[in-house]
Motif scaffolding. Structure first.
Motif, PDB file in Angstrom:
ATOM      1  N   MET A   1      54.541  11.603  68.257  1.00  0.00           N
ATOM      2  CA  MET A   1      52.698  12.055  67.754  1.00  0.00           C
ATOM      3  C   MET A   1      52.205  13.125  67.674  1.00  0.00           C
ATOM      4  N   ILE A   2      50.982  13.013  67.323  1.00  0.00           N
ATOM      5  CA  ILE A   2      50.013  14.410  66.744  1.00  0.00           C
ATOM      6  C   ILE A   2      48.737  13.985  67.048  1.00  0.00           C
ATOM      7  N   TYR A   3      47.741  14.811  67.239  1.00  0.00           N
ATOM      8  CA  TYR A   3      46.758  13.921  68.165  1.00  0.00           C
ATOM      9  C   TYR A   3      45.817  15.428  68.222  1.00  0.00           C
ATOM     10  N   ASP A   4      44.757  15.349  67.923  1.00  0.00           N
ATOM     11  CA  ASP A   4      44.368  16.784  67.321  1.00  0.00           C
ATOM     12  C   ASP A   4      42.848  16.039  66.589  1.00  0.00           C
ATOM     13  N   LYS A   5      41.909  17.419  66.799  1.00  0.00           N
ATOM     14  CA  LYS A   5      40.520  16.860  66.296  1.00  0.00           C
ATOM     15  C   LYS A   5      40.858  16.710  64.438  1.00  0.00           C
ATOM     16  N   LEU A   6      40.282  15.969  64.075  1.00  0.00           N
ATOM     17  CA  LEU A   6      39.752  15.785  62.407  1.00  0.00           C
ATOM     18  C   LEU A   6      39.196  16.816  61.796  1.00  0.00           C
ATOM     19  N   GLU A   7      39.321  17.622  62.102  1.00  0.00           N
ATOM     20  CA  GLU A   7      38.074  18.956  61.292  1.00  0.00           C
ATOM     21  C   GLU A   7      40.284  19.566  61.041  1.00  0.00           C
ATOM     22  N   TYR A   8      40.780  19.429  61.729  1.00  0.00           N
ATOM     23  CA  TYR A   8      41.845  20.941  61.688  1.00  0.00           C
ATOM     24  C   TYR A   8      43.269  19.376  61.308  1.00  0.00           C
ATOM     25  N   VAL A   9      43.439  18.680  60.442  1.00  0.00           N
ATOM     26  CA  VAL A   9      44.215  17.568  60.231  1.00  0.00           C
ATOM     27  C   VAL A   9      44.613  18.624  58.870  1.00  0.00           C
ATOM     28  N   SER A  10      43.613  19.007  58.371  1.00  0.00           N
ATOM     29  CA  SER A  10      44.669  20.021  57.431  1.00  0.00           C
ATOM     30  C   SER A  10      45.703  21.086  57.362  1.00  0.00           C
ATOM     31  N   LYS A  11      45.997  21.358  59.213  1.00  0.00           N
ATOM     32  CA  LYS A  11      46.702  22.514  59.431  1.00  0.00           C
ATOM     33  C   LYS A  11      48.001  21.981  60.009  1.00  0.00           C
ATOM     34  N   TYR A  12      48.300  21.032  59.133  1.00  0.00           N
ATOM     35  CA  TYR A  12      49.634  19.411  59.140  1.00  0.00           C
ATOM     36  C   TYR A  12      50.229  19.542  57.967  1.00  0.00           C
ATOM     37  N   ARG A  13      49.665  19.658  56.915  1.00  0.00           N
ATOM     38  CA  ARG A  13      50.601  19.807  55.867  1.00  0.00           C
ATOM     39  C   ARG A  13      51.971  20.886  55.660  1.00  0.00           C
ATOM     40  N   ASP A  20      50.909  15.192  53.046  1.00  0.00           N
ATOM     41  CA  ASP A  20      49.684  15.438  52.546  1.00  0.00           C
ATOM     42  C   ASP A  20      48.865  14.759  52.046  1.00  0.00           C
ATOM     43  N   LYS A  21      49.851  13.757  50.835  1.00  0.00           N
ATOM     44  CA  LYS A  21      48.944  13.243  50.376  1.00  0.00           C
ATOM     45  C   LYS A  21      47.212  12.516  50.907  1.00  0.00           C
ATOM     46  N   ALA A  22      47.823  11.910  52.198  1.00  0.00           N
ATOM     47  CA  ALA A  22      46.368  11.420  52.998  1.00  0.00           C
ATOM     48  C   ALA A  22      45.571  12.432  53.710  1.00  0.00           C
ATOM     49  N   ILE A  23      46.318  13.853  53.834  1.00  0.00           N
ATOM     50  CA  ILE A  23      45.167  14.690  54.063  1.00  0.00           C
ATOM     51  C   ILE A  23      44.591  15.398  53.053  1.00  0.00           C
ATOM     52  N   ASP A  24      44.661  14.849  52.056  1.00  0.00           N
ATOM     53  CA  ASP A  24      43.895  15.546  50.733  1.00  0.00           C
ATOM     54  C   ASP A  24      43.342  14.367  50.108  1.00  0.00           C
ATOM     55  N   TRP A  25      43.218  13.680  50.706  1.00  0.00           N
ATOM     56  CA  TRP A  25      42.313  12.297  50.361  1.00  0.00           C
ATOM     57  C   TRP A  25      41.329  12.276  51.480  1.00  0.00           C
ATOM     58  N   LEU A  26      41.638  12.394  53.162  1.00  0.00           N
ATOM     59  CA  LEU A  26      40.501  12.858  53.950  1.00  0.00           C
ATOM     60  C   LEU A  26      39.970  14.152  53.339  1.00  0.00           C
ATOM     61  N   ASN A  28      38.642  15.202  50.490  1.00  0.00           N
ATOM     62  CA  ASN A  28      37.859  15.005  49.325  1.00  0.00           C
ATOM     63  C   ASN A  28      36.775  13.615  49.519  1.00  0.00           C
ATOM     64  N   ASN A  29      37.914  13.238  50.082  1.00  0.00           N
ATOM     65  CA  ASN A  29      36.861  11.296  50.579  1.00  0.00           C
ATOM     66  C   ASN A  29      36.267  11.192  51.778  1.00  0.00           C
ATOM     67  N   SER A  30      35.405  10.236  51.935  1.00  0.00           N
ATOM     68  CA  SER A  30      34.917  10.095  52.977  1.00  0.00           C
ATOM     69  C   SER A  30      35.543   8.515  54.095  1.00  0.00           C
ATOM     70  N   VAL A  31      35.836   8.178  55.212  1.00  0.00           N
ATOM     71  CA  VAL A  31      36.679   7.505  55.652  1.00  0.00           C
ATOM     72  C   VAL A  31      35.241   6.702  55.813  1.00  0.00           C
ATOM     73  N   ASP A  32      33.999   6.643  56.111  1.00  0.00           N
ATOM     74  CA  ASP A  32      33.050   6.485  56.292  1.00  0.00           C
ATOM     75  C   ASP A  32      32.009   4.973  55.206  1.00  0.00           C
ATOM     76  N   THR A  33      33.045   5.705  53.876  1.00  0.00           N
ATOM     77  CA  THR A  33      32.641   4.636  52.752  1.00  0.00           C
ATOM     78  C   THR A  33      33.640   3.289  52.429  1.00  0.00           C
ATOM     79  N   LEU A  34      34.800   3.656  53.221  1.00  0.00           N
ATOM     80  CA  LEU A  34      35.904   3.032  52.590  1.00  0.00           C
ATOM     81  C   LEU A  34      35.287   1.619  53.151  1.00  0.00           C
TER      82      LEU A  34
END
Length: 148
Positions: A1-13, A20-26, A28-34
């Motif tokens: 498990m990895i547990y972290d602040k969303l602002e740091y998700v890119s460091k898990y590339r 990486d595809k999910a991180i790229d999407w995050l 460049n997009n907003s989950v709030d609009t899904l």
């Protein structure tokens, strides 16, 4: 498990091409609009489910385990607790999910600005009450085909 602040998700590339595809999407997009329900990002390799859920007590819940997919979970509204468990659960590959009992190993809070990544074959118990009473949450679960 990895547990972290969303602002740091890119460091898990680099852990997984599909992650990486999910991180790229995050990035460049907003989950709030899904919309509620399923949204495909890369076919069966990466997709996201948006849902409204009610939290539950740990006594009412079971661990879930996925054979093929990692879960990247993010809460949009509300807060929940989660737990991870020991590796004693057997997985049913035909359905990619099995429910089982197990021993709690770690616990944490999932709320605004945080994410939890549960790896394939890792027992996890999401959507637990944050306190003594059930609450409603709106959450996003990225389903990421494990390639690690």
């Amino acid at each position: 498990m990895i547990y972290d602040k969303l602002e740091y998700v890119s460091k898990y590339r680099g852990i997984s091409q599909n992650l990486d595809k999910a991180i790229d999407w995050l990035q460049n997009n907003s989950v709030d609009t899904l919309p509620l329900g399923r949204t495909e990002i890369d076919g069966e390799s990466v997709f996201v489910n948006v849902m409204n859920a009610q939290t539950r007590s740990q006594q009412e819940a079971q661990f879930e385990v996925h054979e093929k997919y990692m879960d990247l979970q993010i809460n949009l509204q509300g807060e929940e607790r989660f737990a991870t468990g020991d590796k004693t659960c057997d997985v049913t590959p035909e359905t990619d999910v099995s429910l089982c009992q197990g021993k709690v190993q770690t616990e944490g809070n999932l709320g605004a600005g945080w994410f939890a990544l549960f790896l394939a074959k890792e027992p996890h118990m999401p959507t637990l009450n944050p306190a003594d009473t059930a609450v409603g949450v709106k959450k996003v679960v990225f389903k990421i085909l494990s390639d690690i």
